[in-house]
Scaffold this active site. Structure first.
Site, mmCIF file in Angstrom:
data_model
loop_
_atom_site.group_PDB
_atom_site.id
_atom_site.type_symbol
_atom_site.label_atom_id
_atom_site.label_comp_id
_atom_site.label_asym_id
_atom_site.label_seq_id
_atom_site.Cartn_x
_atom_site.Cartn_y
_atom_site.Cartn_z
ATOM 1 N N LYS A 118 0.866 -1.178 0.000
ATOM 2 C CA LYS A 118 0.000 0.000 0.000
ATOM 3 C C LYS A 118 0.904 1.230 0.000
ATOM 4 C CE LYS A 118 -3.898 0.166 2.233
ATOM 5 N NZ LYS A 118 -4.968 0.275 3.268
ATOM 6 N N ASP A 129 -15.411 1.141 9.685
ATOM 7 C CA ASP A 129 -15.616 1.206 8.233
ATOM 8 C C ASP A 129 -15.723 -0.204 7.654
ATOM 9 O OD1 ASP A 129 -15.949 2.441 5.762
ATOM 10 O OD2 ASP A 129 -13.792 2.525 5.349
ATOM 11 N N ASP A 143 19.686 -7.529 13.903
ATOM 12 C CA ASP A 143 20.930 -6.801 13.618
ATOM 13 C C ASP A 143 20.576 -5.388 13.176
ATOM 14 O OD1 ASP A 143 23.481 -5.995 12.948
ATOM 15 O OD2 ASP A 143 23.532 -7.108 11.054
#
Length: 492
Positions: A6, A97, A363
């Site tokens: 997205k 929604d 890391d």
């Protein structure tokens, strides 16, 4: 793995706010019926959210293709939907929604062999006990009467579920009109009918559930928990073949005996594998999670073992202890990611590329070693440097300050048994270990070493120990930084 991305322009503040709102709430959730976030990052122009790929399209497209769903198909869909909503509300998240386009299917398989997932949390908000919400939002067809007034709570999501259920069966919503104003006018009254042509073959139990979800009085409206216990689901959702295997219990026992770092590493692996790789485990989790809330308690595990038909000799006598040691966040239950992490097959998580993916998450500075500073940065200020040193020492031995990839891969491959049950992770840490923040994601995309200045972010003792073995590389770092693209400066 295959993913969906997205992308949001960084230019407009409104778009940025919605992106970060969705990011905040999707990070709080961990359920098979909610789309999974893998990572997020940004550059000068765009924000990116990397999500699991669901190739089946949304429910609206499917409805257009078939006209309407059968009652049995609707029962499967609504069970998935209500399980997701129950999990959201348990985690104090209100979606606001839940329109038909915000449900997507994992694959293109038939509904009977598919999984529905809730997506798009850019209008979500936090549920605060005894506090009303006031923002008017949502699609006219799916919005509740209380939202139109501007005084509502999480029951607005259940109203939307009722609208969805009606729509799946009829092929159209219960409140229709020639304009949005006409639709909203009908929503305010809460008056609808079951057309005899479209609902003639629909059972009374099904209609009863719709009525319960579309109660005009929000205080009388069904909750997700209550709705999931409706007898209609027991009648219409087919009983699944018990998918629980004894080897999962063996893996659960082994997981409980692992070092804390290895548990956290497997959590990160579980969160970043696509569902196709873990489908048998996901199916088992859903089968065990009878309540549908997205976690398994001891009673559910015990009942699942009994339902699976194992003999008395096969059932572990230490089932309670087995579950307690596998519960990494100390919450008294196994959530979705914990269960998948605990039951993963060793052949999956010891693949070279899988181990490298997990190692890079820890890391943080990209130096090829994991130190206390990396763990503190990843897990937040709720942990101390000494505590992080203890986590490393549990794997690398007393006095060790770092773990390189060789040591990390050895930890992942070896049978790792601690002398005593490891300390519990702080609850907020569980999600953190499985997510890469913006800086880490940029570092992986950039594919370059960070500047020497990045090392200064370590604690003083960590940095001193690190530089003991790295002095010979100073010129290499300096040369690399001089050649780096200025557009990526500071990405590490």
């Amino acid at each position: 793995r295959y993913t969906g991305v997205k992308i949001c322009s960084i230019r407009l503040k409104e778009h940025r706010d919605m992106f970060y709102r969705e990011l905040k709430y999707i990070k709080m959730l961990d359920h098979p019926n909610i789309v999974r976030l893998y990572e997020h990052f940004e550059d000068r122009y765009f924000l990116y959210m990397v999500l699991e790929l669901c190739s089946g399209g949304d429910l609206f497209d499917h409805l257009l293709e078939v006209g309407h769903f059968t009652e049995s198909q609707t029962a499967i869909i609504m069970q998935h939907v209500l399980q997701a909503v129950r999990h959201m509300h348990e985690r104090k998240v209100c979606h606001r929604d839940l329109k038909i386009e915000n449900y997507i299917l994992r694959t293109r398989d038939p509904i009977e062999h598919n999984r529905v997932k809730v997506c798009d949390f850019n209008l979500a908000t936090t549920i605060v006990e005894n506090q009303e919400m006031h923002t008017k939002c949502g699609l006219p067809y799916f919005v509740s009467p209380q939202v139109l007034i501007g005084k509502y709570n999480q029951s607005c999501d259940l109203w939307s579920c009722g609208v969805l259920m009606y729509t799946l069966l009829a092929g159209y919503p219960p409140f229709v009109g020639q304009s949005d104003a006409e639709v909203l006018s009908k929503v305010r009254t809460g008056m609808y009918t079951f057309d005899s042509h479209d609902f003639n073959q629909v059972s009374e139990d099904c209609k009863d559930l719709i009525r319960g979800l579309l109660k005009l009085d929000a205080s009388q409206r069904f909750t997700a928990k209550f709705a999931l216990n409706h007898k209609w689901f027991r009648l219409k959702v087919p009983e699944r073949i018990p998918p629980l295997k004894l080897k999962y219990l063996d893996n659960l026992r082994a997981y409980g005996q692992m070092s804390l770092l290895k548990k956290a590493s497997l959590l990160s692996v579980a969160n970043n594998l696509d569902e196709e790789s873990t489908k048998p485990l996901v199916d088992t989790f859903m089968w065990l999670d009878k309540s549908g809330e997205g976690s398994i308690n001891f009673t559910e595990l015990q009942q699942g073992v009994e339902r699976a038909g194992f003999s008395a000799e096969e059932i572990p006598g230490d089932l309670a202890q087995l579950m307690e040691h596998a519960d990494i966040d100390g919450g008294g239950e196994l959530n979705y990611s914990e269960f998948v992490a605990a039951c993963l097959d060793k052949r999956v998580y010891t693949k070279e590329e899988v181990m490298w993916g997990a190692f890079r998450i820890f890391d943080r500075k990209g130096f090829g070693r994991i130190g206390p500073g990396d763990l503190r940065e990843l897990w937040g200020h709720g942990v101390t440097t000494d505590w992080c040193r203890g986590v490393i020492a549990q794997v690398a031995g007393e006095g060790s300050r770092f773990i390189d990839f060789d040591g990390f891969s050895k930890m992942m491959k070896d049978v790792d048994i601690s002398q005593a049950p490891p300390p519990k992770l702080p609850r907020a840490m569980e999600k953190a270990v499985a997510r890469m923040d913006t800086a880490a994601a940029k570092l992986l995309r950039q594919g370059s070493r960070p500047s020497q200045a990045a090392a200064d972010q370590h604690d003083e003792e960590d940095r001193a120990a690190f530089l003991e073995g790295e002095q010979g590389h100073e010129q290499e770092f300096a040369a690399h930084n001089h050649e780096s693209d200025g557009g990526e400066e500071g990405a590490g």
